[in-house]
Scaffold this active site. Structure first.
Site, PDB file in Angstrom:
ATOM      1  N   LYS A  90       0.970  -1.210  -0.030  1.00  0.00           N
ATOM      2  CA  LYS A  90       0.018  -0.138   0.102  1.00  0.00           C
ATOM      3  C   LYS A  90       0.692   1.410   0.040  1.00  0.00           C
ATOM      4  O   LYS A  90       0.433   2.321  -0.577  1.00  0.00           O
ATOM      5  CB  LYS A  90      -1.039   0.017   1.135  1.00  0.00           C
ATOM      6  CG  LYS A  90      -1.828  -1.084   1.182  1.00  0.00           C
ATOM      7  CD  LYS A  90      -3.300  -0.662   0.525  1.00  0.00           C
ATOM      8  CE  LYS A  90      -4.202  -1.846   0.284  1.00  0.00           C
ATOM      9  NZ  LYS A  90      -4.503  -2.860   1.369  1.00  0.00           N
ATOM     10  N   GLU A 112      -9.847   5.987   3.507  1.00  0.00           N
ATOM     11  CA  GLU A 112     -10.726   4.664   3.934  1.00  0.00           C
ATOM     12  C   GLU A 112      -9.721   3.769   4.099  1.00  0.00           C
ATOM     13  O   GLU A 112      -8.683   3.644   3.469  1.00  0.00           O
ATOM     14  CB  GLU A 112     -11.768   4.244   2.860  1.00  0.00           C
ATOM     15  CG  GLU A 112     -11.304   3.208   1.886  1.00  0.00           C
ATOM     16  CD  GLU A 112     -10.082   4.020   0.872  1.00  0.00           C
ATOM     17  OE1 GLU A 112      -9.988   4.959   0.600  1.00  0.00           O
ATOM     18  OE2 GLU A 112      -9.115   2.964   0.446  1.00  0.00           O
ATOM     19  N   SER A 378       1.605  -9.589  -1.220  1.00  0.00           N
ATOM     20  CA  SER A 378       1.229  -8.220  -0.855  1.00  0.00           C
ATOM     21  C   SER A 378       1.636  -7.752   0.383  1.00  0.00           C
ATOM     22  O   SER A 378       1.822  -6.584   0.517  1.00  0.00           O
ATOM     23  CB  SER A 378      -0.090  -8.178  -1.286  1.00  0.00           C
ATOM     24  OG  SER A 378      -1.101  -8.880  -0.590  1.00  0.00           O
TER      25      SER A 378
HETATM   26  C1  LIG Z   1      -5.363  -4.030   1.167  1.00  0.00           C
HETATM   27  C2  LIG Z   1      -4.575  -5.358   0.784  1.00  0.00           C
HETATM   28  C3  LIG Z   1      -4.820  -5.904  -0.075  1.00  0.00           C
HETATM   29  C4  LIG Z   1      -6.026  -5.855  -1.042  1.00  0.00           C
HETATM   30  O1  LIG Z   1      -5.881  -4.543  -1.923  1.00  0.00           O
HETATM   31  P1  LIG Z   1      -5.530  -4.551  -3.466  1.00  0.00           P
HETATM   32  O2  LIG Z   1      -5.794  -3.104  -3.681  1.00  0.00           O
HETATM   33  O3  LIG Z   1      -6.415  -5.349  -4.081  1.00  0.00           O
HETATM   34  O4  LIG Z   1      -4.209  -5.024  -3.451  1.00  0.00           O
HETATM   35  C5  LIG Z   1      -4.150  -7.034  -0.408  1.00  0.00           C
HETATM   36  N1  LIG Z   1      -3.048  -7.459   0.347  1.00  0.00           N
HETATM   37  C6  LIG Z   1      -2.933  -6.653   1.511  1.00  0.00           C
HETATM   38  C7  LIG Z   1      -1.501  -6.995   2.367  1.00  0.00           C
HETATM   39  C8  LIG Z   1      -3.209  -5.496   1.686  1.00  0.00           C
HETATM   40  O5  LIG Z   1      -3.056  -4.820   2.609  1.00  0.00           O
END
Ligand SMILES: *Cc1c(COP(=O)(O)O)cnc(C)c1O
Length: 394
Positions: A90, A112, A378
């Site tokens: 993020k 948000e 992610s």
């Molecule tokens: C917010 C989040 C997501 C989902 O958001 P995307 O915009 O689809 O990437 C996925 N993995 C993590 C670790 C997150 O914090």
């Protein structure tokens, strides 16, 4: 040549666009006119790149997961966004948007958040840049992501619990948009994913595209080839997936496989599997697939993972799925939990529950023996330890 990137009006095929109330029209239009010149300016690029390197800790490693590869019969590389400062992808986006906000003379930031990762990333960069920060978060998420709430408060942000709907990400987004409508001139709304009215999906995808830019050079160095056979990522709104695929999106040699949250199962009524169940509709300023009732009411989504608990999906991903360029697979709560424990025991990496959905798609895949797969982790699992401990040994 057909492109799967946005056109000038922010459309990906039939999806995207900017459907906003009159009161926000001027703000959205100002951003639309500013974002590309700013993002392309030398001044922005210098500051953005230096913050990504020295503050976020980029490039994030591309790690060859040997034991996971043996388990699934492919060469699996993990793109380690979990190692970024604040623990997820993020912050790539937040760093970029705050630089854009400052350039546009805005002093007040709103955001948000679902899992709290975007809220923490935003609060972090606001502390760094000395900006006022208000984060809207559904009360359900406030309760299940307490550590992130405490972090945001420690960083000086005001966290506003949202009590409408089922008190998750959709409701937090509604509330942030309401705030933006009341303060259109001094406030910059940092959206945390590839959703919202144009130019947000395109802007966020560009800011996250550093992920695939790095994959290119890292793969070349490790395999002698700058593209994988298959890219995998989880998708809530779609930003880590967009970043992972950005530089490969129009390259037909690269297969795209994304995992959305099946919840308790796509037919259970407790799910966030937007591609499996959604109909074309408008949500939060853009046209995309939306989980809705026959008369157009947005349905309450459900996922064990707060970051995927959203009844929509980015317009880029809706188009990829409709055109058959990408495949979106639902992965249920239990499959994601199993995948999280598997990665932990095979590789010593505790992933975020969101990322565990991408891993949970691995057993559903067919790979050629030498297939090169890049899967984006992610985020890290620290914020999900309560959930993991509750299910440990079940
Ligand atoms: C917010 C989040 C997501 C989902 O958001 P995307 O915009 O689809 O990437 C996925 N993995 C993590 C670790 C997150 O914090």
């Amino acid at each position: 040549m057909e492109t799967f990137l946005a056109n000038e009006e922010g459309y990906y095929g039939q999806f995207g666009g900017a459907y906003v109330p009159e009161i926000l029209h001027a703000s959205v239009e100002a951003l639309r006119q500013s974002y590309l010149p700013i993002i392309r300016s030398e001044e922005f690029l210098t500051e953005y790149r230096s913050l990504l390197r020295d503050y976020v800790g980029r490039p994030s490693p591309l790690y060859f997961a040997k034991r996971l590869s043996e388990r699934y019969g492919a060469k699996i590389y993990l793109k380690r966004e979990d190692l970024n400062h604040t623990g997820a992808h993020k912050i790539n986006n937040t760093v970029g948007q705050i630089l854009i906000a400052r350039k546009m003379g805005k002093r007040r930031i709103i955001a948000e958040t679902g899992a709290g990762q975007h809220g923490v990333a935003t609060a972090t960069i606001c502390a760094l840049m000395d900006m006022e920060c208000v984060v809207y978060m559904g009360e359900t998420d406030v309760l299940r992501q307490r550590a992130n709430v405490e972090k945001m408060r420690m960083l000086g942000a005001k966290v506003v619990p949202v009590l409408s709907g089922n008190r998750t990400l959709k409701d937090a987004t509604n509330e942030a948009i309401r705030d933006w409508c009341c303060h259109p001139s001094d406030t910059f709304y940092i959206i945390g994913s590839t959703v919202g009215p144009h130019p947000y999906p395109d802007m966020v995808a560009r800011l996250q595209s550093v992920i695939s830019e790095e994959i290119k050079s890292q793969l070349l160095e490790k395999t002698g080839r700058d593209y994988p056979d298959t890219l995998m990522a989880c998708v809530g709104g779609g930003s880590n997936a967009a970043g992972t695929i950005y530089h490969y999106i129009d390259d037909p040699r690269v297969r795209i496989v994304l995992a959305e949250a099946g919840g308790l199962g796509v037919d259970s009524g407790k799910t966030a599997a937007t591609i499996a169940l959604g109909q074309v509709g408008i949500l939060h300023g853009a046209k995309s697939y939306v989980i809705q009732s026959p008369d157009g009411q947005i349905e309450e989504p459900y996922s064990i993972s707060a970051g995927l608990d959203y009844p929509g999906i980015g317009p880029m991903h809706a188009n990829l799925s409709e055109k058959g360029r990408g495949k979106v697979i639902p992965v249920n709560d239990d499959e994601a939990l199993n995948a999280a424990f598997e990665l932990t025991r095979l590789e010593g990496i505790i992933p975020a529950l969101e990322s565990a959905h991408a891993l949970g798609a691995l057993p559903k895949m067919n790979f050629r023996p030498d297939e090169i797969v890049v899967l984006t982790v992610s985020g890290r699992g620290d914020k999900d330890m309560d959930t993991y401990l509750k299910h440990f040994g079940k």
